[in-house]
Design a protein around this motif. Structure first.
Motif, PDB file in Angstrom:
ATOM      1  N   ARG A 222     -12.519  -2.260   2.984  1.00 43.08           N
ATOM      2  CA  ARG A 222     -11.338  -1.390   2.953  1.00 43.08           C
ATOM      3  C   ARG A 222     -11.589  -0.132   2.138  1.00 43.08           C
ATOM      4  NH1 ARG A 222      -7.366  -6.132   1.183  1.00 43.08           N
ATOM      5  NH2 ARG A 222      -9.306  -6.570   0.067  1.00 43.08           N
ATOM      6  N   VAL A 225     -13.471   2.257   4.444  1.00 44.32           N
ATOM      7  CA  VAL A 225     -12.566   2.857   5.424  1.00 44.32           C
ATOM      8  C   VAL A 225     -11.700   3.930   4.769  1.00 44.32           C
ATOM      9  CG1 VAL A 225     -10.602   2.397   6.950  1.00 44.32           C
ATOM     10  CG2 VAL A 225     -12.559   0.823   6.912  1.00 44.32           C
ATOM     11  N   ALA A 229     -11.705   8.652   5.236  1.00 48.14           N
ATOM     12  CA  ALA A 229     -10.608   9.601   5.454  1.00 48.14           C
ATOM     13  C   ALA A 229     -10.810  10.893   4.673  1.00 48.14           C
ATOM     14  CB  ALA A 229      -9.278   8.959   5.042  1.00 48.14           C
ATOM     15  N   ASP A 259      -7.839   4.960  11.244  1.00 54.95           N
ATOM     16  CA  ASP A 259      -8.897   4.306  10.472  1.00 54.95           C
ATOM     17  C   ASP A 259      -9.940   3.694  11.403  1.00 54.95           C
ATOM     18  OD1 ASP A 259      -7.761   4.939   8.028  1.00 54.95           O
ATOM     19  OD2 ASP A 259      -6.744   3.006   7.798  1.00 54.95           O
ATOM     20  N   TRP A 263     -13.990   4.563  11.662  1.00 61.12           N
ATOM     21  CA  TRP A 263     -15.003   3.531  11.557  1.00 61.12           C
ATOM     22  C   TRP A 263     -15.947   3.577  12.765  1.00 61.12           C
ATOM     23  CZ3 TRP A 263     -17.882   0.545   8.845  1.00 61.12           C
ATOM     24  CH2 TRP A 263     -18.518  -0.564   9.422  1.00 61.12           C
TER      25      TRP A 263
END
Length: 316
Positions: A222, A225, A229, A259, A263
Protein backbone atom coordinates in the motif's frame (compact mmCIF):
# COMPACT_ATOMS: atom_id res chain seq x y z
CA UNK A 1 16.83 11.44 -24.98
CA UNK A 2 16.35 9.82 -28.38
CA UNK A 3 19.35 7.56 -27.68
CA UNK A 4 17.41 6.07 -24.76
CA UNK A 5 14.58 4.98 -27.06
CA UNK A 6 15.71 1.39 -27.57
CA UNK A 7 14.07 -1.99 -26.84
CA UNK A 8 14.15 -3.21 -23.21
CA UNK A 9 16.92 -5.67 -22.24
CA UNK A 10 14.90 -8.86 -22.70
CA UNK A 11 14.33 -7.90 -26.35
CA UNK A 12 17.90 -6.75 -27.05
CA UNK A 13 18.43 -9.74 -29.35
CA UNK A 14 14.87 -10.18 -30.63
CA UNK A 15 14.67 -11.09 -34.29
CA UNK A 16 12.13 -12.42 -36.72
CA UNK A 17 14.08 -15.71 -36.76
CA UNK A 18 13.89 -16.07 -32.97
CA UNK A 19 10.12 -15.51 -32.88
CA UNK A 20 8.42 -18.87 -32.33
CA UNK A 21 4.90 -18.81 -33.78
CA UNK A 22 2.36 -21.23 -32.36
CA UNK A 23 1.40 -23.59 -35.22
CA UNK A 24 -2.13 -23.72 -33.83
CA UNK A 25 -2.52 -20.01 -34.61
CA UNK A 26 -1.47 -19.34 -38.23
CA UNK A 27 -1.87 -15.57 -37.79
CA UNK A 28 1.33 -15.51 -35.70
CA UNK A 29 3.55 -16.68 -38.57
CA UNK A 30 1.58 -14.60 -41.07
CA UNK A 31 2.01 -11.39 -39.09
CA UNK A 32 5.70 -12.13 -38.50
CA UNK A 33 6.25 -12.49 -42.25
CA UNK A 34 4.20 -9.35 -42.99
CA UNK A 35 6.11 -7.19 -40.52
CA UNK A 36 9.43 -8.51 -41.81
CA UNK A 37 8.38 -7.66 -45.35
CA UNK A 38 7.24 -4.19 -44.25
CA UNK A 39 10.64 -3.40 -42.74
CA UNK A 40 12.49 -4.82 -45.76
CA UNK A 41 10.51 -2.67 -48.20
CA UNK A 42 12.43 0.52 -48.77
CA UNK A 43 10.68 3.70 -49.99
CA UNK A 44 12.03 4.87 -53.33
CA UNK A 45 14.40 7.82 -52.77
CA UNK A 46 13.62 11.24 -54.19
CA UNK A 47 15.21 12.06 -57.55
CA UNK A 48 15.54 15.16 -59.63
CA UNK A 49 13.73 15.43 -62.93
CA UNK A 50 15.33 16.36 -66.20
CA UNK A 51 14.85 20.07 -65.53
CA UNK A 52 15.95 20.05 -61.92
CA UNK A 53 12.51 19.67 -60.36
CA UNK A 54 12.70 17.49 -57.29
CA UNK A 55 10.32 14.57 -57.33
CA UNK A 56 8.87 13.37 -54.07
CA UNK A 57 9.91 9.90 -52.89
CA UNK A 58 7.41 7.19 -53.66
CA UNK A 59 6.00 6.06 -50.31
CA UNK A 60 4.26 2.75 -49.62
CA UNK A 61 0.47 2.87 -49.60
CA UNK A 62 0.56 2.67 -45.80
CA UNK A 63 3.20 4.23 -43.61
CA UNK A 64 2.81 1.87 -40.68
CA UNK A 65 1.84 -1.50 -39.28
CA UNK A 66 -0.33 -1.83 -36.18
CA UNK A 67 -0.20 -5.14 -34.31
CA UNK A 68 -3.31 -5.97 -32.34
CA UNK A 69 -3.92 -9.03 -30.22
CA UNK A 70 -4.14 -10.47 -26.75
CA UNK A 71 -1.37 -10.33 -24.18
CA UNK A 72 1.51 -12.78 -24.41
CA UNK A 73 1.29 -13.47 -28.17
CA UNK A 74 4.63 -11.83 -29.03
CA UNK A 75 3.64 -8.38 -30.26
CA UNK A 76 6.52 -6.65 -28.46
CA UNK A 77 8.97 -9.29 -29.71
CA UNK A 78 7.95 -8.56 -33.30
CA UNK A 79 8.14 -4.82 -32.68
CA UNK A 80 11.69 -5.19 -31.34
CA UNK A 81 12.56 -7.45 -34.27
CA UNK A 82 11.40 -4.70 -36.64
CA UNK A 83 13.59 -2.22 -34.78
CA UNK A 84 16.68 -4.43 -35.04
CA UNK A 85 16.04 -5.21 -38.72
CA UNK A 86 15.80 -1.54 -39.69
CA UNK A 87 19.26 -0.50 -40.96
CA UNK A 88 18.67 3.24 -40.81
CA UNK A 89 17.92 5.58 -37.91
CA UNK A 90 15.17 4.22 -35.68
CA UNK A 91 13.62 4.55 -32.22
CA UNK A 92 11.74 2.19 -29.90
CA UNK A 93 9.65 3.24 -26.91
CA UNK A 94 6.36 2.82 -25.14
CA UNK A 95 3.48 5.17 -25.78
CA UNK A 96 4.16 6.73 -22.36
CA UNK A 97 7.81 7.35 -23.22
CA UNK A 98 6.91 9.22 -26.39
CA UNK A 99 4.29 11.35 -24.67
CA UNK A 100 6.84 12.08 -21.92
CA UNK A 101 9.22 13.23 -24.66
CA UNK A 102 6.57 15.65 -25.89
CA UNK A 103 6.10 16.85 -22.32
CA UNK A 104 9.82 17.50 -21.97
CA UNK A 105 10.59 19.00 -25.39
CA UNK A 106 7.21 20.30 -26.52
CA UNK A 107 5.43 19.07 -29.63
CA UNK A 108 7.59 20.86 -32.18
CA UNK A 109 10.76 19.98 -30.32
CA UNK A 110 9.82 16.31 -30.48
CA UNK A 111 9.03 16.56 -34.19
CA UNK A 112 12.41 18.19 -34.80
CA UNK A 113 14.19 15.51 -32.76
CA UNK A 114 12.53 12.59 -34.56
CA UNK A 115 12.40 14.07 -38.06
CA UNK A 116 14.58 12.03 -40.37
CA UNK A 117 14.02 8.82 -38.39
CA UNK A 118 13.33 5.95 -40.77
CA UNK A 119 11.26 3.84 -38.34
CA UNK A 120 9.51 4.75 -35.09
CA UNK A 121 8.35 1.78 -32.97
CA UNK A 122 5.58 2.46 -30.43
CA UNK A 123 4.78 -0.24 -27.89
CA UNK A 124 1.47 -0.38 -25.99
CA UNK A 125 -0.31 2.35 -27.95
CA UNK A 126 -2.93 3.82 -25.65
CA UNK A 127 -6.40 4.61 -26.96
CA UNK A 128 -8.00 5.48 -23.64
CA UNK A 129 -6.40 8.88 -22.94
CA UNK A 130 -7.89 11.44 -25.35
CA UNK A 131 -5.27 14.13 -24.70
CA UNK A 132 -2.20 11.96 -25.16
CA UNK A 133 -3.75 10.12 -28.08
CA UNK A 134 -4.45 13.38 -29.91
CA UNK A 135 -0.81 14.40 -29.42
CA UNK A 136 0.40 11.11 -30.85
CA UNK A 137 -1.92 11.27 -33.86
CA UNK A 138 -0.49 14.71 -34.66
CA UNK A 139 3.05 13.43 -34.21
CA UNK A 140 2.42 10.48 -36.51
CA UNK A 141 0.90 12.76 -39.13
CA UNK A 142 3.81 15.22 -39.05
CA UNK A 143 6.51 12.56 -39.21
CA UNK A 144 4.85 10.24 -41.72
CA UNK A 145 4.46 13.13 -44.15
CA UNK A 146 8.24 13.60 -44.01
CA UNK A 147 8.92 9.93 -44.76
CA UNK A 148 9.06 8.30 -41.33
CA UNK A 149 7.38 4.92 -41.04
CA UNK A 150 5.80 3.43 -37.92
CA UNK A 151 5.29 0.09 -36.24
CA UNK A 152 3.00 -0.08 -33.21
CA UNK A 153 1.41 -2.57 -30.85
CA UNK A 154 -2.07 -1.96 -29.52
CA UNK A 155 -3.61 -1.57 -26.13
CA UNK A 156 -7.15 -1.13 -27.37
CA UNK A 157 -9.79 -1.25 -24.63
CA UNK A 158 -12.50 -3.88 -25.14
CA UNK A 159 -15.60 -2.44 -26.71
CA UNK A 160 -13.61 0.13 -28.72
CA UNK A 161 -15.06 -1.12 -32.00
CA UNK A 162 -13.47 -4.51 -31.40
CA UNK A 163 -9.89 -5.42 -30.57
CA UNK A 164 -8.83 -5.46 -34.20
CA UNK A 165 -9.58 -1.82 -34.99
CA UNK A 166 -8.74 1.65 -33.79
CA UNK A 167 -11.21 3.33 -31.44
CA UNK A 168 -12.51 5.50 -34.24
CA UNK A 169 -15.73 6.48 -32.49
CA UNK A 170 -13.82 7.79 -29.49
CA UNK A 171 -11.65 10.27 -31.36
CA UNK A 172 -13.45 10.24 -34.72
CA UNK A 173 -11.57 12.11 -37.45
CA UNK A 174 -8.20 12.22 -35.70
CA UNK A 175 -8.04 8.50 -35.01
CA UNK A 176 -9.55 7.64 -38.38
CA UNK A 177 -6.88 9.70 -40.12
CA UNK A 178 -4.21 7.84 -38.16
CA UNK A 179 -5.73 4.41 -38.80
CA UNK A 180 -5.77 5.16 -42.52
CA UNK A 181 -1.97 5.33 -42.37
CA UNK A 182 -1.63 1.85 -40.86
CA UNK A 183 -2.16 -1.74 -41.90
CA UNK A 184 -3.82 -3.33 -38.88
CA UNK A 185 -2.70 -6.91 -38.25
CA UNK A 186 -4.42 -9.22 -35.79
CA UNK A 187 -2.32 -11.78 -33.87
CA UNK A 188 -4.29 -14.60 -32.28
CA UNK A 189 -3.04 -17.02 -29.66
CA UNK A 190 -2.65 -17.85 -25.99
CA UNK A 191 -0.48 -16.14 -23.41
CA UNK A 192 2.94 -17.81 -23.56
CA UNK A 193 3.77 -16.61 -20.03
CA UNK A 194 1.19 -18.86 -18.39
CA UNK A 195 2.34 -22.46 -18.26
CA UNK A 196 -1.08 -23.59 -16.99
CA UNK A 197 -4.44 -21.91 -17.02
CA UNK A 198 -4.74 -22.17 -13.24
CA UNK A 199 -1.25 -20.81 -12.49
CA UNK A 200 -1.18 -17.73 -10.30
CA UNK A 201 1.46 -15.32 -9.07
CA UNK A 202 3.65 -16.83 -6.39
CA UNK A 203 3.37 -15.58 -2.81
CA UNK A 204 5.66 -16.21 0.18
CA UNK A 205 5.29 -15.84 3.95
CA UNK A 206 8.70 -14.23 4.53
CA UNK A 207 9.39 -11.67 1.80
CA UNK A 208 12.68 -10.45 3.27
CA UNK A 209 14.01 -13.97 3.55
CA UNK A 210 12.96 -14.89 0.00
CA UNK A 211 14.60 -11.91 -1.72
CA UNK A 212 17.52 -12.92 -3.93
CA UNK A 213 21.01 -11.48 -3.73
CA UNK A 214 21.63 -8.24 -5.57
CA UNK A 215 19.95 -4.86 -5.62
CA UNK A 216 16.53 -5.22 -3.96
CA UNK A 217 13.81 -3.21 -2.23
CA UNK A 218 11.37 -4.12 0.53
CA UNK A 219 8.15 -2.13 0.99
CA UNK A 220 4.55 -2.42 2.10
CA UNK A 221 2.38 -2.78 -0.99
CA UNK A 222 0.00 0.00 0.00
CA UNK A 223 2.92 2.35 0.62
CA UNK A 224 4.22 1.68 -2.88
CA UNK A 225 0.81 2.34 -4.42
CA UNK A 226 0.50 5.58 -2.45
CA UNK A 227 3.97 6.70 -3.59
CA UNK A 228 3.10 6.11 -7.25
CA UNK A 229 0.52 8.88 -6.97
CA UNK A 230 3.34 11.37 -6.36
CA UNK A 231 5.42 10.29 -9.39
CA UNK A 232 4.55 10.81 -13.05
CA UNK A 233 4.34 7.46 -14.89
CA UNK A 234 7.12 8.60 -17.22
CA UNK A 235 9.43 8.50 -14.18
CA UNK A 236 8.62 4.88 -13.28
CA UNK A 237 11.56 3.75 -15.42
CA UNK A 238 13.92 5.49 -13.00
CA UNK A 239 12.18 3.87 -10.02
CA UNK A 240 13.11 0.37 -11.16
CA UNK A 241 16.46 1.11 -12.79
CA UNK A 242 19.24 -1.14 -11.55
CA UNK A 243 16.98 -3.37 -9.45
CA UNK A 244 17.21 -7.15 -9.44
CA UNK A 245 14.08 -7.71 -7.34
CA UNK A 246 11.36 -5.88 -5.43
CA UNK A 247 9.82 -7.16 -2.20
CA UNK A 248 6.18 -6.32 -1.45
CA UNK A 249 4.48 -7.18 1.83
CA UNK A 250 0.76 -7.52 2.55
CA UNK A 251 -0.53 -7.19 -1.03
CA UNK A 252 -4.23 -6.34 -1.08
CA UNK A 253 -6.86 -5.99 -3.78
CA UNK A 254 -7.45 -2.53 -5.23
CA UNK A 255 -10.46 -0.45 -4.34
CA UNK A 256 -9.53 2.57 -6.47
CA UNK A 257 -9.16 2.31 -10.22
CA UNK A 258 -6.65 5.15 -10.47
CA UNK A 259 -4.37 3.30 -8.06
CA UNK A 260 -4.82 0.13 -10.09
CA UNK A 261 -3.84 1.86 -13.33
CA UNK A 262 -0.73 3.36 -11.75
CA UNK A 263 0.25 -0.09 -10.56
CA UNK A 264 -0.26 -1.45 -14.09
CA UNK A 265 2.14 1.20 -15.42
CA UNK A 266 4.74 0.18 -12.83
CA UNK A 267 4.32 -3.51 -13.69
CA UNK A 268 5.05 -2.69 -17.33
CA UNK A 269 8.32 -1.03 -16.33
CA UNK A 270 9.24 -3.91 -14.00
CA UNK A 271 8.59 -6.32 -16.84
CA UNK A 272 10.63 -4.30 -19.30
CA UNK A 273 13.56 -4.40 -16.88
CA UNK A 274 12.89 -8.04 -15.91
CA UNK A 275 12.82 -7.22 -12.20
CA UNK A 276 11.77 -10.20 -10.10
CA UNK A 277 8.82 -9.71 -7.70
CA UNK A 278 8.67 -11.36 -4.27
CA UNK A 279 5.36 -10.71 -2.50
CA UNK A 280 3.12 -11.80 0.37
CA UNK A 281 -0.63 -11.47 0.75
CA UNK A 282 -3.05 -11.56 -2.16
CA UNK A 283 -1.48 -13.00 -5.35
CA UNK A 284 -0.63 -10.04 -7.57
CA UNK A 285 -2.66 -11.33 -10.50
CA UNK A 286 -5.77 -11.33 -8.29
CA UNK A 287 -5.73 -7.70 -7.11
CA UNK A 288 -8.34 -6.44 -9.60
CA UNK A 289 -11.98 -6.70 -8.45
CA UNK A 290 -14.44 -8.10 -10.98
CA UNK A 291 -16.01 -4.66 -11.39
CA UNK A 292 -12.67 -3.37 -12.69
CA UNK A 293 -12.17 -6.40 -14.94
CA UNK A 294 -15.61 -5.81 -16.43
CA UNK A 295 -14.72 -2.21 -17.34
CA UNK A 296 -12.85 -0.54 -20.16
CA UNK A 297 -9.39 -1.29 -18.77
CA UNK A 298 -9.80 -5.07 -18.71
CA UNK A 299 -7.07 -5.66 -21.26
CA UNK A 300 -4.57 -3.63 -19.25
CA UNK A 301 -5.32 -5.53 -16.07
CA UNK A 302 -5.03 -8.91 -17.76
CA UNK A 303 -1.73 -7.96 -19.34
CA UNK A 304 -0.39 -6.85 -15.96
CA UNK A 305 -1.66 -10.07 -14.35
CA UNK A 306 0.15 -12.10 -16.98
CA UNK A 307 3.36 -10.20 -16.40
CA UNK A 308 3.36 -10.46 -12.60
CA UNK A 309 2.89 -14.22 -12.88
CA UNK A 310 6.08 -14.36 -14.95
CA UNK A 311 8.01 -11.99 -12.68
CA UNK A 312 6.97 -13.73 -9.45
CA UNK A 313 7.99 -17.10 -10.87
CA UNK A 314 11.21 -15.94 -12.52
CA UNK A 315 13.30 -18.29 -10.35
CA UNK A 316 11.11 -21.37 -10.98
Amino acid sequence: MAAALVPPPQFADASFASYRPDPEYPSQAAVRDAVEAFVATRPEPARRGLFGRRREPVQPARSGVYLDGGFGVGKTHLLAAAYHAEPSRKTFGTFIEYTALVGALGFQGTVDLLRGTSLVCIDEFELDDPGDTMVMTRLIKELSESGTRFAATSNTPPGALGEGRFAAQDFLREIQAMSDRFDTMRIDGLDYRRRAVDESARTVDDVAGALPDGSTTLDDFRAVVAHLASVHPSKYVALVEGLDAVGLTDVQAFTDQTDALRWVALVDRLYDAQVRIVASGTPLDQVYPQAMLDGGYRKKYLRAASRVVALSRAAD
